[in-house]
Design a protein around this motif. Structure first.
Motif, short mmCIF file in Angstrom:
data_model
loop_
_atom_site.label_atom_id
_atom_site.label_comp_id
_atom_site.label_asym_id
_atom_site.label_seq_id
_atom_site.Cartn_x
_atom_site.Cartn_y
_atom_site.Cartn_z
N SER A 215 -7.85 9.22 4.41
CA SER A 215 -7.19 8.00 3.96
C SER A 215 -5.70 8.05 4.23
O SER A 215 -5.09 9.13 4.25
CB SER A 215 -7.42 7.79 2.45
N SER A 217 -1.91 5.38 3.73
CA SER A 217 -1.32 4.17 3.17
C SER A 217 -0.04 3.83 3.92
O SER A 217 0.68 4.73 4.39
CB SER A 217 -1.02 4.36 1.68
N ARG A 219 3.30 0.58 4.41
CA ARG A 219 4.00 -0.58 3.85
C ARG A 219 4.72 -1.30 4.97
O ARG A 219 5.25 -0.68 5.89
CB ARG A 219 4.99 -0.15 2.77
N GLY A 346 -2.01 2.74 -4.52
CA GLY A 346 -2.64 3.86 -3.83
C GLY A 346 -4.13 3.83 -4.04
O GLY A 346 -4.70 2.81 -4.43
N ARG A 348 -8.21 5.56 -2.74
CA ARG A 348 -9.03 5.75 -1.55
C ARG A 348 -10.14 4.74 -1.51
O ARG A 348 -10.95 4.66 -2.43
CB ARG A 348 -9.62 7.17 -1.51
N ASP A 382 1.40 -3.96 1.34
CA ASP A 382 0.91 -2.59 1.49
C ASP A 382 -0.50 -2.60 2.07
O ASP A 382 -1.31 -3.49 1.76
CB ASP A 382 0.89 -1.87 0.15
N HIS A 384 -3.88 0.06 2.76
CA HIS A 384 -4.56 1.34 2.57
C HIS A 384 -5.76 1.35 3.51
O HIS A 384 -6.44 0.33 3.67
CB HIS A 384 -5.02 1.51 1.12
#
Length: 417
Positions: A215, A217, A219, A346, A348, A382, A384
């Protein structure tokens, strides 16, 4: 129980619109059945009187099982024996046919063939998982309703019967696990895990069992993205969703980094590259998560994608979506910022197996960023992502997301194509 296609072998009676003694016309609502992810209305095949209904609400019945008996002046095309004006159930029952021998399905890895016994209670997805794992369903004890074999049962059997809750003593079972029941206590309530919730649970277990997840992340600034959406809506005269705009950006990124649109066929150990980009989008319903699929996003305009999202989401929430609209996805997008006030920072996501990747997007909100040496507030979005680490590594994922973010931050009119 009619065969509505898409490989359906059984369905659950979700509700009845008629009862014994009711007069019905052909195509009047008869009942609703629940498949893996949709509720489908079944209509009367003829005009007449309902003699009996068979099947309790919540009961799982196989395709071909008699669920309603009618008295009618004219039998529908393709009906079985039963003369003019005669109730079908009074007809002489057909002779029992000998059971067909089970088909032999080659197992992966050169293992012995696995018998495919249609008499075993298991969904098509569970049967496919059994073939992938080289498990003979006839040897698996089903823990589902009516002895149905669940995907958890297959994986537990494939792992030597030892997956689930930890047993306790370190090393007592070589680091493996066995299932232990939750003790029953006064005041405790229990509810069967059935329907859509069970399907989602089985799919999640399958995904985390088969796919080694990684995973990341990211922005990005989304001010120009917001401005473009406003201009497009004014110019096109229709609502354009941020979800649709991100889908268009995903198509551009997949064209450059196609592995995000691939899958692994565990039965043949092959990487499969589909000819289209079919993006599923996670949709919340009162019964659980459903993932409708926008087919061939690369050939659709932004307006078409946005309209299709609204149409399929409404059908999914009412559980009226067609099974074909839930299949064929090659990658999934989840708008985790579309519900509630809590901000996702955040976590997963779980890949929707057999896909190789899932993208999650938050809502756009003002956040502090550094611009020209100064801390300023700017609208930010954001992302993910989780992906199958067997074919996608962190650097490749970073390059994919970098391209996606470039399109978000400098969208231009390419998103309207």
């Amino acid at each position: 129980m009619p065969d509505i296609g898409e490989g359906l072998t059984e369905a659950v009676i979700a509700g009845w619109s008629v009862k014994a003694g009711d007069a019905v016309k052909e195509d009047d609502p008869l009942c609703e059945i629940e498949t893996d992810k949709a509720v489908v209305e079944i209509t009367a095949p003829c005009t007449g009187t309902v003699i009996s209904v068979r099947g309790e609400i919540g009961e799982t019945l196989k395709v071909g099982t008699v669920i309603t008996v009618f008295e009618t002046e004219k039998l529908p095309v393709g009906a079985g024996r039963g003369g003019h004006g005669q109730a079908v159930e009074e007809a002489e029952p057909p002779l029992a046919q000998p059971a067909a021998p089970p088909a032999e399905i080659p197992a992966s890895g050169g293992a012995s063939p696995v018998a495919f016994d249609r008499a075993i209670r298991a969904t098509p997805a569970t049967r496919r998982l059994a073939r992938e794992q080289g498990v003979d369903l006839a040897t698996v004890a089903g823990t589902g309703p009516g002895g149905r074999v669940l995907q958890n049962d297959v994986m537990r059997f494939a792992d030597g019967g030892q997956i689930g809750q930890a047993t306790g003593a370190t090393g007592s079972s070589g680091g493996r696990f066995t299932i232990a029941p939750i003790p029953r206590e006064p005041g405790q309530t229990r509810q069967p895990l059935t329907g859509l919730r069970r399907v989602v649970a089985d799919q999640m277990v399958r995904s985390v069992t088969l796919v080694p997840h990684a995973s990341s992340s990211f922005r990005c600034e989304a001010g120009r993205f917001q401005t473009l959406r406003k201009l497009l809506q004014e110019r096109l005269g229709t609502r354009i969703s941020f979800t649709a705009m991100v889908m268009k950006a995903m198509v551009s990124a997949i064209q450059r980094y196609p592995t995000f649109n691939q899958s692994i066929d565990e039965t043949t150990n092959e990487v499969v590259t589909p000819p289209f980009v079919n993006i599923g989008f996670a949709t919340h319903t009162d019964d659980g998560l459903i993932v409708p699929v926008i087919k061939d996003c690369g050939a659709r305009t932004l307006t078409e994608i946005s309209g299709e999202i609204d149409r399929l989401a409404a059908l999914a929430r009412s559980r009226k979506i067609a099974p074909g609209d839930l299949r064929g996805g090659t990658i999934t997008l989840s708008n985790v910022g579309s519900h509630g006030r809590a901000e996702a920072i955040g976590g997963r996501l779980i890949v929707n197996h057999p896909q190789a990747a899932i993208i999650g997007m938050t809502r756009i909100r003002p956040l502090p960023i550094v611009r020209d040496g100064q801390v300023v507030a700017a609208p930010c979005l954001d992302f993910h992502t989780s992906y199958d680490h067997r074919i996608i590594d962190g650097i490749y994922a970073g390059l994919f997301m970098e391209h996606l973010i470039d399109v978000i931050e400098e969208p231009g009119m390419m998103l309207a194509n």
